[in-house]
Design a protein around this motif. Structure first.
Motif, PDB file in Angstrom:
ATOM      1  N   ALA A  22     117.392  42.001  88.978  1.00 38.63           N
ATOM      2  CA  ALA A  22     117.738  43.175  89.790  1.00 38.63           C
ATOM      3  C   ALA A  22     118.598  44.145  88.986  1.00 38.63           C
ATOM      4  CB  ALA A  22     118.463  42.745  91.072  1.00 38.63           C
ATOM      5  N   TRP A  23     119.474  43.632  88.155  1.00 38.47           N
ATOM      6  CA  TRP A  23     120.318  44.457  87.294  1.00 38.47           C
ATOM      7  C   TRP A  23     119.457  45.239  86.298  1.00 38.47           C
ATOM      8  CZ3 TRP A  23     124.451  47.053  86.391  1.00 38.47           C
ATOM      9  CH2 TRP A  23     125.009  47.209  85.122  1.00 38.47           C
ATOM     10  N   ALA A  24     118.502  44.565  85.694  1.00 37.56           N
ATOM     11  CA  ALA A  24     117.609  45.244  84.745  1.00 37.56           C
ATOM     12  C   ALA A  24     116.789  46.319  85.456  1.00 37.56           C
ATOM     13  CB  ALA A  24     116.692  44.230  84.062  1.00 37.56           C
ATOM     14  N   ALA A  25     116.331  46.030  86.667  1.00 39.31           N
ATOM     15  CA  ALA A  25     115.569  47.033  87.429  1.00 39.31           C
ATOM     16  C   ALA A  25     116.429  48.258  87.722  1.00 39.31           C
ATOM     17  CB  ALA A  25     115.038  46.420  88.722  1.00 39.31           C
ATOM     18  N   MET A  26     117.694  48.052  88.073  1.00 38.44           N
ATOM     19  CA  MET A  26     118.605  49.179  88.304  1.00 38.44           C
ATOM     20  C   MET A  26     118.740  50.038  87.052  1.00 38.44           C
ATOM     21  SD  MET A  26     121.891  47.744  90.410  1.00 38.44           S
ATOM     22  CE  MET A  26     122.847  49.132  89.832  1.00 38.44           C
ATOM     23  N   ASN A  27     118.894  49.390  85.917  1.00 36.92           N
ATOM     24  CA  ASN A  27     119.112  50.111  84.667  1.00 36.92           C
ATOM     25  C   ASN A  27     117.854  50.771  84.125  1.00 36.92           C
ATOM     26  OD1 ASN A  27     121.936  49.800  84.244  1.00 36.92           O
ATOM     27  ND2 ASN A  27     121.553  47.643  83.860  1.00 36.92           N
ATOM     28  N   ALA A  28     116.718  50.455  84.725  1.00 39.29           N
ATOM     29  CA  ALA A  28     115.455  51.111  84.365  1.00 39.29           C
ATOM     30  C   ALA A  28     115.096  52.210  85.362  1.00 39.29           C
ATOM     31  CB  ALA A  28     114.335  50.072  84.296  1.00 39.29           C
ATOM     32  N   ASP A  29     115.941  52.400  86.382  1.00 37.58           N
ATOM     33  CA  ASP A  29     115.690  53.395  87.432  1.00 37.58           C
ATOM     34  C   ASP A  29     116.314  54.731  87.021  1.00 37.58           C
ATOM     35  OD1 ASP A  29     115.777  55.037  89.705  1.00 37.58           O
ATOM     36  OD2 ASP A  29     116.268  53.379  91.060  1.00 37.58           O
ATOM     37  N   PRO A  30     115.488  55.768  86.830  1.00 33.86           N
ATOM     38  CA  PRO A  30     116.041  57.061  86.413  1.00 33.86           C
ATOM     39  C   PRO A  30     117.049  57.645  87.398  1.00 33.86           C
ATOM     40  CG  PRO A  30     113.659  57.035  86.146  1.00 33.86           C
ATOM     41  CD  PRO A  30     114.038  55.780  86.881  1.00 33.86           C
ATOM     42  N   GLU A  31     116.915  57.362  88.686  1.00 34.97           N
ATOM     43  CA  GLU A  31     117.896  57.873  89.656  1.00 34.97           C
ATOM     44  C   GLU A  31     119.253  57.196  89.477  1.00 34.97           C
ATOM     45  OE1 GLU A  31     118.108  60.418  92.036  1.00 34.97           O
ATOM     46  OE2 GLU A  31     116.474  61.005  90.705  1.00 34.97           O
ATOM     47  N   VAL A  32     119.257  55.871  89.292  1.00 31.11           N
ATOM     48  CA  VAL A  32     120.505  55.139  89.092  1.00 31.11           C
ATOM     49  C   VAL A  32     121.172  55.582  87.788  1.00 31.11           C
ATOM     50  CG1 VAL A  32     121.507  52.843  88.681  1.00 31.11           C
ATOM     51  CG2 VAL A  32     119.784  53.158  90.474  1.00 31.11           C
ATOM     52  N   ARG A  33     120.379  55.856  86.766  1.00 30.38           N
ATOM     53  CA  ARG A  33     120.897  56.210  85.447  1.00 30.38           C
ATOM     54  C   ARG A  33     120.996  57.729  85.238  1.00 30.38           C
ATOM     55  NH1 ARG A  33     123.375  52.496  82.417  1.00 30.38           N
ATOM     56  NH2 ARG A  33     122.747  53.682  80.603  1.00 30.38           N
ATOM     57  N   ARG A  34     120.923  58.472  86.308  1.00 32.78           N
ATOM     58  CA  ARG A  34     120.910  59.937  86.241  1.00 32.78           C
ATOM     59  C   ARG A  34     122.089  60.516  85.457  1.00 32.78           C
ATOM     60  NH1 ARG A  34     120.962  63.754  91.623  1.00 32.78           N
ATOM     61  NH2 ARG A  34     120.836  65.733  90.549  1.00 32.78           N
ATOM     62  N   TYR A  35     123.257  59.911  85.571  1.00 33.28           N
ATOM     63  CA  TYR A  35     124.455  60.431  84.916  1.00 33.28           C
ATOM     64  C   TYR A  35     124.820  59.636  83.659  1.00 33.28           C
ATOM     65  CZ  TYR A  35     124.715  62.967  89.274  1.00 33.28           C
ATOM     66  OH  TYR A  35     124.417  63.781  90.346  1.00 33.28           O
ATOM     67  N   PHE A  36     123.835  58.963  83.094  1.00 35.41           N
ATOM     68  CA  PHE A  36     124.003  58.225  81.848  1.00 35.41           C
ATOM     69  C   PHE A  36     123.023  58.777  80.820  1.00 35.41           C
ATOM     70  CE2 PHE A  36     125.617  55.521  85.153  1.00 35.41           C
ATOM     71  CZ  PHE A  36     126.752  54.969  84.593  1.00 35.41           C
ATOM     72  N   PRO A  37     123.303  58.588  79.543  1.00 30.75           N
ATOM     73  CA  PRO A  37     122.452  59.214  78.537  1.00 30.75           C
ATOM     74  C   PRO A  37     121.027  58.664  78.464  1.00 30.75           C
ATOM     75  CG  PRO A  37     124.352  58.126  77.512  1.00 30.75           C
ATOM     76  CD  PRO A  37     124.493  57.975  78.984  1.00 30.75           C
ATOM     77  N   ASP A  38     120.819  57.424  78.902  1.00 32.19           N
ATOM     78  CA  ASP A  38     119.479  56.858  78.790  1.00 32.19           C
ATOM     79  C   ASP A  38     119.304  55.668  79.721  1.00 32.19           C
ATOM     80  OD1 ASP A  38     121.025  54.911  77.499  1.00 32.19           O
ATOM     81  OD2 ASP A  38     120.429  55.562  75.511  1.00 32.19           O
ATOM     82  N   LEU A  39     118.065  55.225  79.840  1.00 32.59           N
ATOM     83  CA  LEU A  39     117.745  54.009  80.573  1.00 32.59           C
ATOM     84  C   LEU A  39     118.031  52.817  79.662  1.00 32.59           C
ATOM     85  CD1 LEU A  39     114.318  55.066  82.142  1.00 32.59           C
ATOM     86  CD2 LEU A  39     116.606  55.265  83.134  1.00 32.59           C
ATOM     87  N   LEU A  40     118.192  51.641  80.267  1.00 36.09           N
ATOM     88  CA  LEU A  40     118.410  50.435  79.476  1.00 36.09           C
ATOM     89  C   LEU A  40     117.202  49.519  79.587  1.00 36.09           C
ATOM     90  CD1 LEU A  40     122.119  49.482  80.306  1.00 36.09           C
ATOM     91  CD2 LEU A  40     121.255  50.905  78.440  1.00 36.09           C
ATOM     92  N   SER A  41     116.872  48.859  78.507  1.00 34.37           N
ATOM     93  CA  SER A  41     115.820  47.842  78.518  1.00 34.37           C
ATOM     94  C   SER A  41     116.354  46.585  79.199  1.00 34.37           C
ATOM     95  CB  SER A  41     115.399  47.506  77.089  1.00 34.37           C
ATOM     96  OG  SER A  41     116.461  46.820  76.419  1.00 34.37           O
ATOM     97  N   ALA A  42     115.487  45.635  79.473  1.00 33.23           N
ATOM     98  CA  ALA A  42     115.914  44.364  80.069  1.00 33.23           C
ATOM     99  C   ALA A  42     116.899  43.655  79.139  1.00 33.23           C
ATOM    100  CB  ALA A  42     114.707  43.485  80.363  1.00 33.23           C
ATOM    101  N   GLN A  43     116.641  43.700  77.835  1.00 32.62           N
ATOM    102  CA  GLN A  43     117.538  43.061  76.873  1.00 32.62           C
ATOM    103  C   GLN A  43     118.901  43.761  76.848  1.00 32.62           C
ATOM    104  OE1 GLN A  43     117.269  40.213  75.260  1.00 32.62           O
ATOM    105  NE2 GLN A  43     119.285  40.476  74.333  1.00 32.62           N
ATOM    106  N   GLU A  44     118.913  45.077  76.855  1.00 27.06           N
ATOM    107  CA  GLU A  44     120.182  45.821  76.880  1.00 27.06           C
ATOM    108  C   GLU A  44     120.951  45.535  78.167  1.00 27.06           C
ATOM    109  OE1 GLU A  44     119.145  49.809  74.277  1.00 27.06           O
ATOM    110  OE2 GLU A  44     118.287  49.594  76.296  1.00 27.06           O
ATOM    111  N   SER A  45     120.237  45.387  79.273  1.00 27.26           N
ATOM    112  CA  SER A  45     120.888  45.062  80.545  1.00 27.26           C
ATOM    113  C   SER A  45     121.514  43.677  80.486  1.00 27.26           C
ATOM    114  CB  SER A  45     119.880  45.135  81.694  1.00 27.26           C
ATOM    115  OG  SER A  45     119.475  46.461  81.895  1.00 27.26           O
ATOM    116  N   ARG A  46     120.799  42.722  79.925  1.00 29.92           N
ATOM    117  CA  ARG A  46     121.330  41.358  79.788  1.00 29.92           C
ATOM    118  C   ARG A  46     122.593  41.379  78.917  1.00 29.92           C
ATOM    119  NH1 ARG A  46     119.916  36.300  80.645  1.00 29.92           N
ATOM    120  NH2 ARG A  46     117.840  36.822  81.374  1.00 29.92           N
ATOM    121  N   GLU A  47     122.555  42.136  77.819  1.00 23.92           N
ATOM    122  CA  GLU A  47     123.722  42.231  76.933  1.00 23.92           C
ATOM    123  C   GLU A  47     124.909  42.867  77.658  1.00 23.92           C
ATOM    124  OE1 GLU A  47     122.064  44.367  73.626  1.00 23.92           O
ATOM    125  OE2 GLU A  47     120.962  42.590  72.902  1.00 23.92           O
ATOM    126  N   ALA A  48     124.649  43.880  78.482  1.00 21.45           N
ATOM    127  CA  ALA A  48     125.723  44.503  79.260  1.00 21.45           C
ATOM    128  C   ALA A  48     126.324  43.508  80.244  1.00 21.45           C
ATOM    129  CB  ALA A  48     125.204  45.741  79.988  1.00 21.45           C
TER     130      ALA A  48
END
Length: 189
Positions: A22-48
């Motif tokens: 669910a965390w990875a899905a959030m970080n791949a959602d352009p609306e959730v990440r609207r105020y961030f520089p980019d989307l995150l991959s599943a691996q980047e989400s796991r690392e976060a």
């Protein structure tokens, strides 16, 4: 012992492995990440998530997983974090939140943020907590104001992790200190 803070409708708790999809899905959602520089991959989400778990082990607090019983086992995060970048107001503890878009506009972030402030000032004995957001992120500004934080316009800053001229570089800084928190606290029921 597992960490948990309970509100009327929300639970802040330790991260679990089953939160990661669910965390990875959030970080791949352009609306959730609207105020961030980019989307995150599943691996980047796991690392976060791993960094947030390590922060909890090291500091005793973090951006905890947000659970909304009967609505979402994992709805995002809300909590406290020591900032990991240098700016004129650091070192400091930041309050932050990020929720799945399906949970926006229902007061969950505000309720969970109040739990976080109570924990930060009451249990951890912090003297001040800050919040930051890009200039256009009005929903986050509204949460900051609802929990008693005040903007410090003289302290607004360019985020050091974004390149000069990036459209998201300018951030507003809000603050609340222990005395203000005590003055705005709701009486216990």
């Amino acid at each position: 012992m597992a960490f948990e803070l309970r509100g009327e409708r929300v639970i802040l708790r330790d991260w679990r492995d089953e939160d990661l999809d669910a965390w990875a899905a959030m970080n791949a959602d352009p609306e959730v990440r609207r105020y961030f520089p980019d989307l995150l991959s599943a691996q980047e989400s796991r690392e976060a998530a791993d960094r947030l778990r390590a922060h909890a082990e090291r500091e005793g607090f973090t951006f905890w997983a947000l659970e909304i019983p009967g609505v979402a086992d994992f709805a995002g995060f809300v909590g406290l974090l020591r900032t990991s970048f240098e700016a004129h107001f650091t070192p400091c503890v930041e309050i932050g939140w990020r929720l799945a878009s399906s949970c926006w506009g229902r007061g969950y972030a505000t309720e969970a943020a109040r739990l976080s402030l109570d924990h930060g000032f009451g249990t951890l004995g912090l003297e001040q907590i800050v919040a930051l957001a890009v200039m256009d992120n009005r929903p986050s500004h509204a949460v900051m104001e609802r929990i008693g934080m005040r903007r410090d316009p003289a302290a607004d800053f360019d985020h050091p992790r974004l390149p000069a001229g990036h459209p998201l570089q300018r951030h507003l800084l809000y603050r609340i200190d222990r005395a203000d928190w005590l003055a705005t606290r709701r009486p216990a029921a």
